[in-house]
Design a protein around this motif. Structure first.
Motif, PDB file in Angstrom:
ATOM      1  N   TYR A  56       1.054  -1.155  -0.041  1.00  0.00           N
ATOM      2  CA  TYR A  56       0.139   0.025  -0.101  1.00  0.00           C
ATOM      3  C   TYR A  56       0.836   1.470  -0.073  1.00  0.00           C
ATOM      4  O   TYR A  56       2.199   1.472   0.650  1.00  0.00           O
ATOM      5  N   TYR A  57       0.667   2.297  -0.861  1.00  0.00           N
ATOM      6  CA  TYR A  57       1.485   3.331  -1.059  1.00  0.00           C
ATOM      7  C   TYR A  57       0.641   4.512  -1.618  1.00  0.00           C
ATOM      8  O   TYR A  57      -0.596   4.299  -2.254  1.00  0.00           O
ATOM      9  N   ILE A  58       1.035   5.641  -1.410  1.00  0.00           N
ATOM     10  CA  ILE A  58       0.494   7.010  -2.086  1.00  0.00           C
ATOM     11  C   ILE A  58       1.505   7.323  -2.987  1.00  0.00           C
ATOM     12  O   ILE A  58       2.769   7.830  -2.793  1.00  0.00           O
ATOM     13  N   PRO A  59       1.519   7.179  -4.578  1.00  0.00           N
ATOM     14  CA  PRO A  59       2.481   7.709  -5.358  1.00  0.00           C
ATOM     15  C   PRO A  59       2.458   9.301  -5.354  1.00  0.00           C
ATOM     16  O   PRO A  59       1.729   9.852  -5.174  1.00  0.00           O
ATOM     17  N   LEU A  60       3.722   9.772  -5.421  1.00  0.00           N
ATOM     18  CA  LEU A  60       4.126  11.302  -5.341  1.00  0.00           C
ATOM     19  C   LEU A  60       4.440  11.648  -6.827  1.00  0.00           C
ATOM     20  O   LEU A  60       4.635  13.000  -6.933  1.00  0.00           O
ATOM     21  N   ASN A  61       4.806  10.868  -7.793  1.00  0.00           N
ATOM     22  CA  ASN A  61       5.163  11.266  -9.090  1.00  0.00           C
ATOM     23  C   ASN A  61       4.286  10.798 -10.322  1.00  0.00           C
ATOM     24  O   ASN A  61       4.781  10.641 -11.181  1.00  0.00           O
ATOM     25  N   GLY A  62       3.121  10.464  -9.773  1.00  0.00           N
ATOM     26  CA  GLY A  62       2.196  10.277 -10.807  1.00  0.00           C
ATOM     27  C   GLY A  62       1.970   8.774 -11.333  1.00  0.00           C
ATOM     28  O   GLY A  62       1.596   8.366 -12.160  1.00  0.00           O
ATOM     29  N   GLN A  63       2.965   7.873 -10.603  1.00  0.00           N
ATOM     30  CA  GLN A  63       2.948   6.317 -10.912  1.00  0.00           C
ATOM     31  C   GLN A  63       1.400   5.819 -10.713  1.00  0.00           C
ATOM     32  O   GLN A  63       0.483   6.470  -9.941  1.00  0.00           O
ATOM     33  N   SER A  64       1.385   4.806 -11.460  1.00  0.00           N
ATOM     34  CA  SER A  64       0.033   4.031 -11.066  1.00  0.00           C
ATOM     35  C   SER A  64      -0.197   3.317  -9.910  1.00  0.00           C
ATOM     36  O   SER A  64       1.029   2.672  -9.385  1.00  0.00           O
ATOM     37  N   THR A  65      -1.199   3.287  -9.089  1.00  0.00           N
ATOM     38  CA  THR A  65      -1.357   2.606  -7.906  1.00  0.00           C
ATOM     39  C   THR A  65      -1.435   1.052  -8.109  1.00  0.00           C
ATOM     40  O   THR A  65      -1.523   0.404  -7.378  1.00  0.00           O
ATOM     41  N   THR A  66      -1.278   0.567  -9.242  1.00  0.00           N
ATOM     42  CA  THR A  66      -1.282  -0.955  -9.687  1.00  0.00           C
ATOM     43  C   THR A  66       0.126  -1.591  -9.735  1.00  0.00           C
ATOM     44  O   THR A  66       0.054  -2.814  -9.539  1.00  0.00           O
ATOM     45  N   LEU A  97       4.982  -2.239  -5.077  1.00  0.00           N
ATOM     46  CA  LEU A  97       5.688  -0.927  -4.310  1.00  0.00           C
ATOM     47  C   LEU A  97       7.305  -0.779  -4.832  1.00  0.00           C
ATOM     48  O   LEU A  97       7.670   0.341  -4.995  1.00  0.00           O
ATOM     49  N   THR A  98       7.877  -1.938  -4.937  1.00  0.00           N
ATOM     50  CA  THR A  98       9.245  -1.748  -5.506  1.00  0.00           C
ATOM     51  C   THR A  98       9.396  -1.047  -7.068  1.00  0.00           C
ATOM     52  O   THR A  98      10.234  -0.258  -7.089  1.00  0.00           O
ATOM     53  N   GLU A  99       8.468  -1.397  -7.924  1.00  0.00           N
ATOM     54  CA  GLU A  99       8.327  -0.780  -8.970  1.00  0.00           C
ATOM     55  C   GLU A  99       8.081   0.634  -8.993  1.00  0.00           C
ATOM     56  O   GLU A  99       8.555   1.651  -9.696  1.00  0.00           O
ATOM     57  N   ALA A 100       6.960   0.890  -8.080  1.00  0.00           N
ATOM     58  CA  ALA A 100       6.743   2.341  -8.138  1.00  0.00           C
ATOM     59  C   ALA A 100       7.971   3.257  -7.416  1.00  0.00           C
ATOM     60  O   ALA A 100       7.926   4.532  -7.813  1.00  0.00           O
ATOM     61  N   LYS A 101       8.566   2.728  -6.637  1.00  0.00           N
ATOM     62  CA  LYS A 101       9.731   3.476  -5.783  1.00  0.00           C
ATOM     63  C   LYS A 101      10.698   3.945  -6.986  1.00  0.00           C
ATOM     64  O   LYS A 101      11.514   4.764  -7.245  1.00  0.00           O
ATOM     65  N   LYS A 102      10.961   2.704  -7.979  1.00  0.00           N
ATOM     66  CA  LYS A 102      12.007   3.093  -9.163  1.00  0.00           C
ATOM     67  C   LYS A 102      11.628   4.064 -10.008  1.00  0.00           C
ATOM     68  O   LYS A 102      12.567   4.933 -10.560  1.00  0.00           O
ATOM     69  N   LEU A 103      10.248   4.451  -9.993  1.00  0.00           N
ATOM     70  CA  LEU A 103       9.905   5.421 -10.969  1.00  0.00           C
ATOM     71  C   LEU A 103       9.765   6.878 -10.172  1.00  0.00           C
ATOM     72  O   LEU A 103       9.459   7.687 -10.943  1.00  0.00           O
ATOM     73  N   GLY A 104       9.660   7.014  -8.903  1.00  0.00           N
ATOM     74  CA  GLY A 104       9.874   8.118  -8.100  1.00  0.00           C
ATOM     75  C   GLY A 104       9.357   7.790  -6.664  1.00  0.00           C
ATOM     76  O   GLY A 104       9.311   6.761  -6.166  1.00  0.00           O
ATOM     77  N   GLY A 105       9.247   8.988  -6.039  1.00  0.00           N
ATOM     78  CA  GLY A 105       9.007   8.967  -4.628  1.00  0.00           C
ATOM     79  C   GLY A 105       7.631   8.347  -4.270  1.00  0.00           C
ATOM     80  O   GLY A 105       6.791   8.665  -4.995  1.00  0.00           O
ATOM     81  N   VAL A 106       7.492   7.761  -3.141  1.00  0.00           N
ATOM     82  CA  VAL A 106       6.025   7.104  -2.757  1.00  0.00           C
ATOM     83  C   VAL A 106       5.960   7.255  -1.188  1.00  0.00           C
ATOM     84  O   VAL A 106       7.002   7.333  -0.599  1.00  0.00           O
ATOM     85  N   ILE A 107       4.794   7.272  -0.599  1.00  0.00           N
ATOM     86  CA  ILE A 107       4.572   7.268   0.677  1.00  0.00           C
ATOM     87  C   ILE A 107       4.106   5.955   1.023  1.00  0.00           C
ATOM     88  O   ILE A 107       2.883   5.553   0.764  1.00  0.00           O
ATOM     89  N   ALA A 108       4.998   4.917   1.587  1.00  0.00           N
ATOM     90  CA  ALA A 108       4.715   3.628   1.720  1.00  0.00           C
ATOM     91  C   ALA A 108       3.920   3.277   3.027  1.00  0.00           C
ATOM     92  O   ALA A 108       4.392   2.777   4.047  1.00  0.00           O
ATOM     93  N   TYR A 109       2.769   3.859   3.082  1.00  0.00           N
ATOM     94  CA  TYR A 109       2.019   3.555   4.527  1.00  0.00           C
ATOM     95  C   TYR A 109       1.827   2.231   4.933  1.00  0.00           C
ATOM     96  O   TYR A 109       1.474   1.954   6.027  1.00  0.00           O
ATOM     97  N   GLY A 110       1.687   1.370   3.947  1.00  0.00           N
ATOM     98  CA  GLY A 110       1.335  -0.057   4.172  1.00  0.00           C
ATOM     99  C   GLY A 110       2.662  -0.740   4.951  1.00  0.00           C
ATOM    100  O   GLY A 110       2.558  -1.449   5.813  1.00  0.00           O
ATOM    101  N   ASN A 111       3.906  -0.250   4.437  1.00  0.00           N
ATOM    102  CA  ASN A 111       5.035  -0.927   5.095  1.00  0.00           C
ATOM    103  C   ASN A 111       4.990  -0.054   6.564  1.00  0.00           C
ATOM    104  O   ASN A 111       5.346  -0.744   7.553  1.00  0.00           O
ATOM    105  N   PHE A 112       4.691   1.077   6.833  1.00  0.00           N
ATOM    106  CA  PHE A 112       4.475   1.695   8.010  1.00  0.00           C
ATOM    107  C   PHE A 112       3.617   1.011   9.130  1.00  0.00           C
ATOM    108  O   PHE A 112       3.904   0.764   9.985  1.00  0.00           O
ATOM    109  N   ILE A 113       2.488   0.438   8.557  1.00  0.00           N
ATOM    110  CA  ILE A 113       1.519  -0.301   9.138  1.00  0.00           C
ATOM    111  C   ILE A 113       2.150  -1.628   9.553  1.00  0.00           C
ATOM    112  O   ILE A 113       2.041  -1.806  10.942  1.00  0.00           O
ATOM    113  N   THR A 114       2.745  -2.239   8.964  1.00  0.00           N
ATOM    114  CA  THR A 114       3.476  -3.516   9.096  1.00  0.00           C
ATOM    115  C   THR A 114       4.580  -3.530  10.317  1.00  0.00           C
ATOM    116  O   THR A 114       4.391  -4.191  11.228  1.00  0.00           O
TER     117      THR A 114
END
Length: 140
Positions: free
Chosen positions: A58-68, A71-88
């Motif tokens: 679970y994450y919130i994209p910061l650079n317009g990445q797709s939410t589908t 997480l690792t792929e979204a991080k490669k494309l730009g910044g994300v807020i990984a709130y799911g990892n924080f919950i874990t």
């Protein structure tokens, strides 16, 4: 005193060794808790909350990445807020804190249940005993 001598004195104290043992045991205990959360608690929560939930992705994209994306792929494309990892990780902490609380609680109960030895009666100094004997003999 040289710095090397001070360091030697510091390291040779028992508290430093106790601390080192505590850190090593804590690191091993952390692995156990991570496994408990990742392999048992989180799958149960995802099952209860709707089947296919995976908090770690679970994450919130910061650079317009797709939410589908994962997480690792979204991080490669730009910044994300990984709130799911924080919950874990937060769940990990809460479980570890609860287990440590229970352990401390158990140790405190065991300490209280140990029978306390009766304090030894105070020994009266010899000069006081002699003074009492003199006082008693004068009263007669």
């Amino acid at each position: 005193m040289s710095m090397l001598q001070e360091f030697k004195t510091f390291v040779s104290k028992g508290n430093v060794i106790d601390l080192a043992v505590g850190v090593i045991i804590g690191a091993a205990f952390n692995k156990i808790v991570e496994s408990l959360v990742g392999d048992i608690v989180m799958p149960l929560l995802t099952r209860i909350l709707g089947g296919g939930l995976d908090f770690s992705n679970y994450y919130i994209p910061l650079n317009g990445q797709s939410t589908t994306l994962a997480l690792t792929e979204a991080k490669k494309l730009g910044g994300v807020i990984a709130y799911g990892n924080f919950i874990t990780i937060s769940l990990n902490f809460l479980i570890m804190a609860f287990v440590i609380f229970q352990m401390v609680r158990l140790f405190n109960k065991l300490k209280k249940e140990e029978p306390q030895a009766a304090p030894a009666p105070a020994v009266t100094p010899e000069d006081i005993v002699l003074l009492r004997e003199i006082r008693d003999s004068l009263k007669k």
